[in-house]
Design an enzyme around this catalytic site. Structure first.
Site, PDB file in Angstrom:
ATOM      1  CE1 TYR A   1       2.663  -5.787  17.840  1.00 17.52           C
ATOM      2  CE2 TYR A   1       0.864  -4.867  19.142  1.00 17.52           C
ATOM      3  CZ  TYR A   1       1.722  -5.907  18.854  1.00 17.52           C
ATOM      4  OH  TYR A   1       1.646  -7.080  19.584  1.00 17.52           O
TER       5      TYR A   1
ATOM      6  CG  ASP B   1       2.404  -6.284   5.972  1.00 16.38           C
ATOM      7  OD1 ASP B   1       1.206  -6.252   6.337  1.00 16.38           O
ATOM      8  OD2 ASP B   1       3.176  -7.205   6.294  1.00 16.38           O
TER       9      ASP B   1
ATOM     10  CG  HIS C   1       2.310  -7.015  10.321  1.00 15.33           C
ATOM     11  ND1 HIS C   1       2.247  -7.499   9.028  1.00 15.33           N
ATOM     12  CD2 HIS C   1       1.596  -7.904  11.070  1.00 15.33           C
ATOM     13  CE1 HIS C   1       1.544  -8.612   9.009  1.00 15.33           C
ATOM     14  NE2 HIS C   1       1.127  -8.871  10.229  1.00 15.33           N
TER      15      HIS C   1
ATOM     16  CG  ASN D   1      -2.024 -14.759  10.069  1.00 13.72           C
ATOM     17  OD1 ASN D   1      -2.217 -15.773   9.401  1.00 13.72           O
ATOM     18  ND2 ASN D   1      -1.090 -14.684  10.992  1.00 13.72           N
TER      19      ASN D   1
ATOM     20  CG  ASN E   1      -3.792 -12.951  13.576  1.00 16.55           C
ATOM     21  OD1 ASN E   1      -3.087 -12.331  12.785  1.00 16.55           O
ATOM     22  ND2 ASN E   1      -3.300 -13.862  14.387  1.00 16.55           N
TER      23      ASN E   1
ATOM     24  CE1 TYR F   1      -3.252  -5.689  19.306  1.00 14.13           C
ATOM     25  CE2 TYR F   1      -5.374  -6.185  20.305  1.00 14.13           C
ATOM     26  CZ  TYR F   1      -4.123  -5.594  20.370  1.00 14.13           C
ATOM     27  OH  TYR F   1      -3.762  -4.908  21.495  1.00 14.13           O
TER      28      TYR F   1
END
Length: 208
Positions: free
Chosen positions: A36, A112, A41, A133, A87, A85
């Site tokens: 990632y 973002d 993101h 989220n 969320n 993470y």
């Protein structure tokens, strides 16, 4: 003697309150893991990495995230990259906000934004989660939408139904070329937020 003690405690309370107001929690949102690292993101992580490099500080893994601390003109900035993470970002934000006794007005969340053109930057003091989220979980954990958020535009250049693929994909060559200048501008915004306040910073940087 009694008056001396009263004055002593009053001075200490003032010093403690002043110290608290000098502390800031700067949170970059993203997902942990090498796959990632260079995705759209994860711009929150990328901004904090750039700031940490400029200030010559190193992140250390601690509870619920990677932490680095830097000092800028008497202000203490706690840089947080949550390890929960995206969320569950709110869990890390609430933990460090509470642990370090940092006022909510001294919190800045970097995220973002699909609704802004690539590289556009916008600072706001409140608002909805906009379907993000990470912001949704922060709102849920803090029980308010009144917190400072720094939105970094990643544009919405994706076809219908491809939003998740888009935000989790890497920058294209044109974006990568322009990213360094945009990261520099982002660092300027953060320092202005800390040193000059949110209102001056919004007037100086929004849309730039």
């Amino acid at each position: 003697m009694y008056k001396f003690l009263i004055n002593f405690f009053k001075r200490n309370q003032h010093i403690e309150a002043t110290d608290i107001m000098k502390k800031y929690l700067i949170v970059g949102l993203g997902n942990i893991g090498e796959k990632y690292a260079n995705t759209r993101h994860n711009i929150g992580f990328k901004v904090l990495d750039a700031l940490a490099a400029e200030e010559n500080v190193v992140f250390e893994t601690q509870k619920l995230g990677d932490i680095a601390i830097c000092k800028i003109k008497g202000k203490s900035l706690l840089l947080l990259k949550p390890s929960t993470y995206m969320n569950l970002s709110g869990k890390a934000v609430l933990y460090w906000l509470t642990k370090e006794n940092i006022p909510l007005e001294n919190v800045l969340i970097i995220t973002d934004d699909l609704n802004l053109a690539f590289g556009s930057i916008r600072l706001k003091t409140k608002g909805s989660d906009g379907g993000h989220n990470g912001l949704k979980d922060i709102q849920d954990k803090l029980k308010t939408t009144n917190y400072n958020r720094f939105r970094f535009g990643i544009s919405d250049d994706f076809s219908k139904g491809k939003q998740i693929d888009y935000v989790l994909s890497e920058w294209n060559s044109e974006e990568s070329e322009k990213l360094k200048e945009r990261l520099d501008k982002s660092i300027e915004l953060i320092k202005s937020f800390v040193l000059s306040g949110v209102n001056i910073t919004m007037n100086s940087f929004n849309g730039k």
